[in-house]
Scaffold this motif. Structure first.
Motif, mmCIF file in Angstrom:
data_model
loop_
_atom_site.group_PDB
_atom_site.id
_atom_site.type_symbol
_atom_site.label_atom_id
_atom_site.label_comp_id
_atom_site.label_asym_id
_atom_site.label_seq_id
_atom_site.Cartn_x
_atom_site.Cartn_y
_atom_site.Cartn_z
ATOM 1 N N GLU A 1 0.829 -1.204 0.000
ATOM 2 C CA GLU A 1 0.000 0.000 0.000
ATOM 3 C C GLU A 1 0.864 1.255 0.000
ATOM 4 N N ASP B 1 -1.827 2.383 6.451
ATOM 5 C CA ASP B 1 -2.358 2.397 5.092
ATOM 6 C C ASP B 1 -2.153 3.764 4.454
ATOM 7 N N ARG B 2 -2.716 3.974 3.279
ATOM 8 C CA ARG B 2 -2.508 5.233 2.548
ATOM 9 C C ARG B 2 -3.028 6.439 3.318
ATOM 10 N N CYS C 1 1.027 3.968 -3.064
ATOM 11 C CA CYS C 1 0.584 5.332 -2.792
ATOM 12 C C CYS C 1 1.716 6.332 -2.998
#
Length: 259
Positions: free
Chosen positions: A61, A237-238, A65
């Motif tokens: 991820e 995460d992003r 990103c």
């Protein structure tokens, strides 16, 4: 960056203002200390290796990103020289995980024009692991997208000693050839670092809330901005990356000067 922000971050949390992100101030180089895999696993009554496997998705991820945002270099701290002190079954499992993950991911990274390189002493890694990293480098070395720098069997103190040895060798060679005595410079020293040719990180992120550097890029982060998050690495995460970028952009980087 060639993708719109609402494509990269399709469902931002309500507490995050996507419009506040300045796409013209994305860091050129982000370094990440990926911490918390073991604690993530312990909270779920799993063994530590399950935590490391869960962390692979966070790596995917973050790479995706960062590349979409136009980050030019992403350095991830995968295995330190001190990590050999961990239980043997964990170390063996990690080396196997590195090899399998690199081989599984390299084609996708290549399609995204990501260049994969390593820093650290790969000579002592198991042959299968070393060959997987070598294969990734050979396949992607000519790519012109983001460079993914994997720090494996990396220790900054050892790297600094290596750079000092480089300076000494250069001084001896010059003395033998010309009789001159050269004075070491930062430029000469940096040519002996694993990161030679890579710009210093603008932003260093550490997950799991730990406030230490763990022998990571000690020379290179002299003027990096630090962002520490309590999030454990498998949960990164992003949108956590977005929070880190917004905090980074809220800083006034003076590099020792008065403004």
């Amino acid at each position: 960056m060639n993708k719109p922000l609402d494509y990269i971050f399709p469902a931002p949390p309500s507490d995050v203002d996507l419009g506040a992100l300045d796409v013209d101030r994305i860091p050129e180089h982000i370094a990440v200390i990926m911490d918390g895999n073991g604690r993530w696993a312990k909270k779920r009554a799993l063994n530590r290796l399950r935590g490391h496997k869960a962390g692979i998705e966070a790596v995917r991820e973050t790479i995706r990103c960062a590349s979409d945002l136009g980050v030019r270099y992403l350095t991830i701290y995968s295995f330190s020289t001190e990590n050999w002190k961990r239980p043997e079954d964990e170390v063996v499992g990690l080396m196997d995980l590195f090899a399998k993950t690199m081989l599984a991911e390299v084609d996708g990274l290549h399609e995204e024009h990501v260049r994969v390189m390593t820093i650290g002493d790969l000579s002592v890694l198991p042959a299968e692991t070393r060959e997987a990293f070598d294969e990734a480098w050979e396949k992607t070395r000519d790519n012109d997208g983001m460079t993914l720098v994997v720090a494996v069997n990396y220790g900054s103190r050892q790297e600094i000693l290596r750079a000092c040895e480089h300076c000494m060798r250069e001084a001896v060679l010059v003395a033998e050839e010309t009789g001159e005595v050269i004075v070491p410079t930062e430029e000469l020293f940096e040519r002996g670092l694993y990161t030679c040719g890579i710009p210093d990180p603008d932003l260093l992120i550490r997950t799991s809330g730990e406030m230490r550097l763990s022998n990571f890029l000690l020379w290179q982060i002299a003027y990096s901005e630090f962002v520490v998050t309590d999030v454990l690495w498998p949960d990164f995460d992003r949108y956590e990356l977005l929070r880190c970028l917004l905090e980074y952009q809220g800083r006034d980087r003076r590099f020792g000067a008065v403004k």
